[in-house]
Design a protein around this motif. Structure first.
Motif, PDB file in Angstrom:
ATOM      1  N   ALA A  70      62.709  71.394  55.788  1.00  0.00           N
ATOM      2  CA  ALA A  70      63.042  71.538  57.261  1.00  0.00           C
ATOM      3  C   ALA A  70      64.349  70.650  57.218  1.00  0.00           C
ATOM      4  O   ALA A  70      64.526  69.499  56.917  1.00  0.00           O
ATOM      5  N   ASP A  71      65.347  70.884  58.254  1.00  0.00           N
ATOM      6  CA  ASP A  71      66.400  70.169  58.674  1.00  0.00           C
ATOM      7  C   ASP A  71      65.955  69.270  59.953  1.00  0.00           C
ATOM      8  O   ASP A  71      66.693  68.214  60.171  1.00  0.00           O
ATOM      9  N   ALA A  72      64.957  69.656  60.673  1.00  0.00           N
ATOM     10  CA  ALA A  72      64.365  68.720  61.521  1.00  0.00           C
ATOM     11  C   ALA A  72      62.757  69.293  62.045  1.00  0.00           C
ATOM     12  O   ALA A  72      62.608  70.283  61.627  1.00  0.00           O
ATOM     13  N   VAL A  73      62.316  68.182  61.985  1.00  0.00           N
ATOM     14  CA  VAL A  73      60.832  68.202  62.341  1.00  0.00           C
ATOM     15  C   VAL A  73      60.449  67.765  63.708  1.00  0.00           C
ATOM     16  O   VAL A  73      60.796  66.606  63.960  1.00  0.00           O
ATOM     17  N   ALA A  74      59.693  68.669  64.357  1.00  0.00           N
ATOM     18  CA  ALA A  74      59.005  68.179  65.694  1.00  0.00           C
ATOM     19  C   ALA A  74      57.773  68.125  65.667  1.00  0.00           C
ATOM     20  O   ALA A  74      56.828  69.132  65.067  1.00  0.00           O
ATOM     21  N   ILE A  75      57.158  66.919  66.081  1.00  0.00           N
ATOM     22  CA  ILE A  75      55.630  66.637  65.939  1.00  0.00           C
ATOM     23  C   ILE A  75      54.835  66.151  67.107  1.00  0.00           C
ATOM     24  O   ILE A  75      55.697  65.367  67.874  1.00  0.00           O
ATOM     25  N   GLY A  76      53.889  66.774  67.537  1.00  0.00           N
ATOM     26  CA  GLY A  76      53.113  66.238  68.612  1.00  0.00           C
ATOM     27  C   GLY A  76      52.753  67.010  69.751  1.00  0.00           C
ATOM     28  O   GLY A  76      51.458  66.940  70.172  1.00  0.00           O
ATOM     29  N   PRO A  77      53.471  68.072  70.374  1.00  0.00           N
ATOM     30  CA  PRO A  77      52.950  68.879  71.498  1.00  0.00           C
ATOM     31  C   PRO A  77      51.830  69.430  71.076  1.00  0.00           C
ATOM     32  O   PRO A  77      51.400  70.360  70.207  1.00  0.00           O
ATOM     33  N   GLY A  78      50.791  69.059  71.892  1.00  0.00           N
ATOM     34  CA  GLY A  78      49.184  69.563  71.969  1.00  0.00           C
ATOM     35  C   GLY A  78      48.436  69.416  70.351  1.00  0.00           C
ATOM     36  O   GLY A  78      47.297  69.921  70.351  1.00  0.00           O
ATOM     37  N   LEU A  79      48.826  68.376  69.801  1.00  0.00           N
ATOM     38  CA  LEU A  79      48.197  67.940  68.648  1.00  0.00           C
ATOM     39  C   LEU A  79      46.797  67.369  68.808  1.00  0.00           C
ATOM     40  O   LEU A  79      45.528  67.666  68.346  1.00  0.00           O
ATOM     41  N   GLY A  80      46.588  67.071  70.122  1.00  0.00           N
ATOM     42  CA  GLY A  80      45.488  66.256  70.498  1.00  0.00           C
ATOM     43  C   GLY A  80      45.309  64.923  69.963  1.00  0.00           C
ATOM     44  O   GLY A  80      46.083  64.408  69.215  1.00  0.00           O
ATOM     45  N   ARG A  81      44.187  64.095  70.523  1.00  0.00           N
ATOM     46  CA  ARG A  81      44.222  62.526  70.122  1.00  0.00           C
ATOM     47  C   ARG A  81      42.955  62.143  69.445  1.00  0.00           C
ATOM     48  O   ARG A  81      42.753  60.872  69.386  1.00  0.00           O
ATOM     49  N   GLU A  82      42.514  62.962  68.478  1.00  0.00           N
ATOM     50  CA  GLU A  82      41.363  62.768  67.650  1.00  0.00           C
ATOM     51  C   GLU A  82      42.164  61.611  66.842  1.00  0.00           C
ATOM     52  O   GLU A  82      43.042  61.628  66.335  1.00  0.00           O
ATOM     53  N   GLN A  83      41.020  60.737  66.423  1.00  0.00           N
ATOM     54  CA  GLN A  83      41.478  59.720  65.410  1.00  0.00           C
ATOM     55  C   GLN A  83      41.878  60.069  64.175  1.00  0.00           C
ATOM     56  O   GLN A  83      42.999  59.695  63.567  1.00  0.00           O
TER      57      GLN A  83
END
Length: 508
Positions: free
Chosen positions: A317-330
């Motif tokens: 990838a030229d850019a990585v987006a991470i986080g939306p809707g991943l959840g907060r499990e440890q």
């Protein structure tokens, strides 16, 4: 101070110039609103009050009915305020069209309750801290009145530097004098200022250009010149490759919004990493987005076990987006941290649950240089371990401190969104409307930022263009939907129209 001390322009001359601008702008607003020629002033004891007394004189000279609530005695006034008060008293002596009311209690304000225009000339821009009496009570009472309200320089109670207020005059129009005050454009200042107009005090605006400032308003031309450039020989993999790590069994929608927004804002390829056991939840909504399903053993979440599977796409990838809707499990948080800290300065946009993970782990221990973080205010307060109310007292300080410390870019989502750069600049967005306060709009913004970065490889320019265009898209939807009716998906689908609108503005 520069005009008085360096240019040697007497303060009383600057006040007169300011009062002429105030009269001209208020008179024009009155005509546009078709209001009667009746105006009230509430004047304090300092130079802001002096501006009010001077302006009241021009309204009297132009056949207005004028009433003035005077706070304090003349011997308490600043020199220039006292001069303009005396001139007004002498000029209007015996005239029925001008009334003076010495403020003693809230009951005195009843005398201006039915005036169609009320002007705040109480304290101005030099005041910091919580409003004291009688100003606090006056402001709270006047805010209840059904009138067109005008603030001179800055609404009483708003910090000119911090944009913060606990109690403040709620104006429909603010006439700020000399140069724009940054506190008018974010926080309580943006809420309380209404329309902001800039008044010339007689020294011209070009003078201010030689002064360096770390705060800037994002103007249309800024977004126009920072848009990614499409080349004639582009193909899908040269036009920007975005890899989105988002979504879970419980929260599939955010992943769809982010990965689709990347394509709808020009990326040539958008691939979504998503748990294999629940990929059916997103497949039907993704259109041209490709799903790269990772093995989740029916847990429906991302874990560290998946990183080896994802690394090939991260490198691609030229850019990585991470986080939306991943959840907060440890286990998900652990995976996020490994990706963030092992990225080797891959362009990365960290949003939502990924920001939470960074905050839980102590952001100072994370590899954030040149990363782009996109929290809303509550997420940012958690990230830096601060109470939300404390953050909002000095947003610029905390945002700037974070980026100077980490070397990251911070896109602090709000009304308005503010971009903080690693050099300590704060770029305040000038588009957007209340209808954006809905689920999903931040997920779309993450996709647009990732897309623009993937296309141009220029971080700051891409972020500026993405933030402006994202909100402009929402503004252009108002004609069709109003602020009640449009959704995050509508903003995403309208991105191309917003770009076309911006281009049309300048390509003439």
């Amino acid at each position: 101070d520069y005009a008085i001390n360096e240019l040697k322009i007497p303060g009383i001359v600057l006040m007169e110039n300011a009062s002429l601008e105030i009269f001209s702008m208020i008179d024009a607003a009155r005509e546009e609103l078709n209001l009667p020629k009746r105006i009230a002033f509430i004047c304090g004891k300092g130079n802001n009050g002096g501006d009010g007394y001077a302006a009241a004189r021009h309204f009297f000279n132009n056949d207005y009915e004028v009433i003035i609530i005077k706070i304090g005695q003349q011997n308490e006034m600043s020199d220039d305020c006292s001069i303009n008060y005396s001139v007004l008293i002498n000029l209007t002596s015996g005239k029925e069209s001008v009334k003076f009311v010495e403020y003693k209690s809230l009951s005195d304000l009843k005398k201006i309750k039915n005036y169609p225009m009320i002007t705040d000339a109480m304290l101005g821009s030099g005041i910091e801290g919580v409003l004291r009496e009688p100003y606090k009570s006056i402001v709270n009472e006047i805010n209840k009145f059904n009138a067109f309200k005008i603030a001179i320089d800055i609404p009483t109670g708003v910090s000119a530097d911090r944009g913060y207020a606990e109690n403040a005059f709620m104006s429909d129009l603010t006439i700020t004098l000399g140069e724009l005050k940054k506190g008018l454009f974010f926080g309580s200042g943006a809420v309380n200022s209404g329309m902001v107009l800039k008044g010339n005090i007689g020294i011209g605006f070009s003078l201010y250009e030689k002064y360096n400032t770390p705060e800037y308003l994002i103007e249309p031309e800024d977004a126009y010149v920072t848009l990614p450039v499409k080349k004639q020989d582009d193909y899908k993999y040269s036009a920007g490759k975005v890899f989105t790590i988002a979504g879970s069994g419980d929260l599939p929608g955010a992943a769809v919004l982010t990965s689709k927004a990347a394509l709808l804002s020009g990326a040539g390829a958008s691939i979504l990493a998503y748990p294999r056991s629940v990929r059916r939840l997103v497949h039907k909504d993704l259109g041209e987005v490709i799903v790269d399903a990772y093995e989740d053993e029916k847990t429906e979440i991302l874990t560290s076990e998946n990183i080896k599977e994802l690394n090939k796409r991260i490198k691609w990838a030229d850019a990585v987006a991470i986080g939306p809707g991943l959840g907060r499990e440890q286990t998900t948080q652990e995976a996020v941290l490994k990706i963030v800290n092992g990225r080797h300065y891959k362009n990365i946009i960290i949003d939502a649950d990924a920001i939470f993970a960074v905050g839980e782990a102590d952001y100072q221990q994370c590899s954030l240089r040149d990363a782009v973080l996109t929290p809303h205010h509550a997420e940012f307060a958690h990230l830096i371990g601060l109470d939300l109310k404390e953050l909002e007292k000095d947003i610029l300080k905390y945002g700037r401190d974070f980026t100077l410390e980490t070397g990251a870019y911070l896109v602090l989502k709000g009304a308005p969104t503010i971009i903080f750069t690693p050099e300590g600049d704060a770029l305040i967005n000038t588009t957007g409307n209340p209808g954006m306060a809905k689920f999903g709009t931040g997920d779309v913004l993450t996709g647009v930022i990732a897309s623009f970065i993937a296309q141009s490889k220029k971080l700051e320019e891409s972020i500026v263009a993405a933030v402006y265009i994202h909100s402009l898209s929402a503004d252009l939807l108002l004609g069709k939907f109003t602020e009640y009716g449009y959704t995050a998906s509508d903003i995403s689908k309208n991105i191309s129209s917003a770009i076309k609108f911006l281009r049309k503005t300048f390509d003439q």
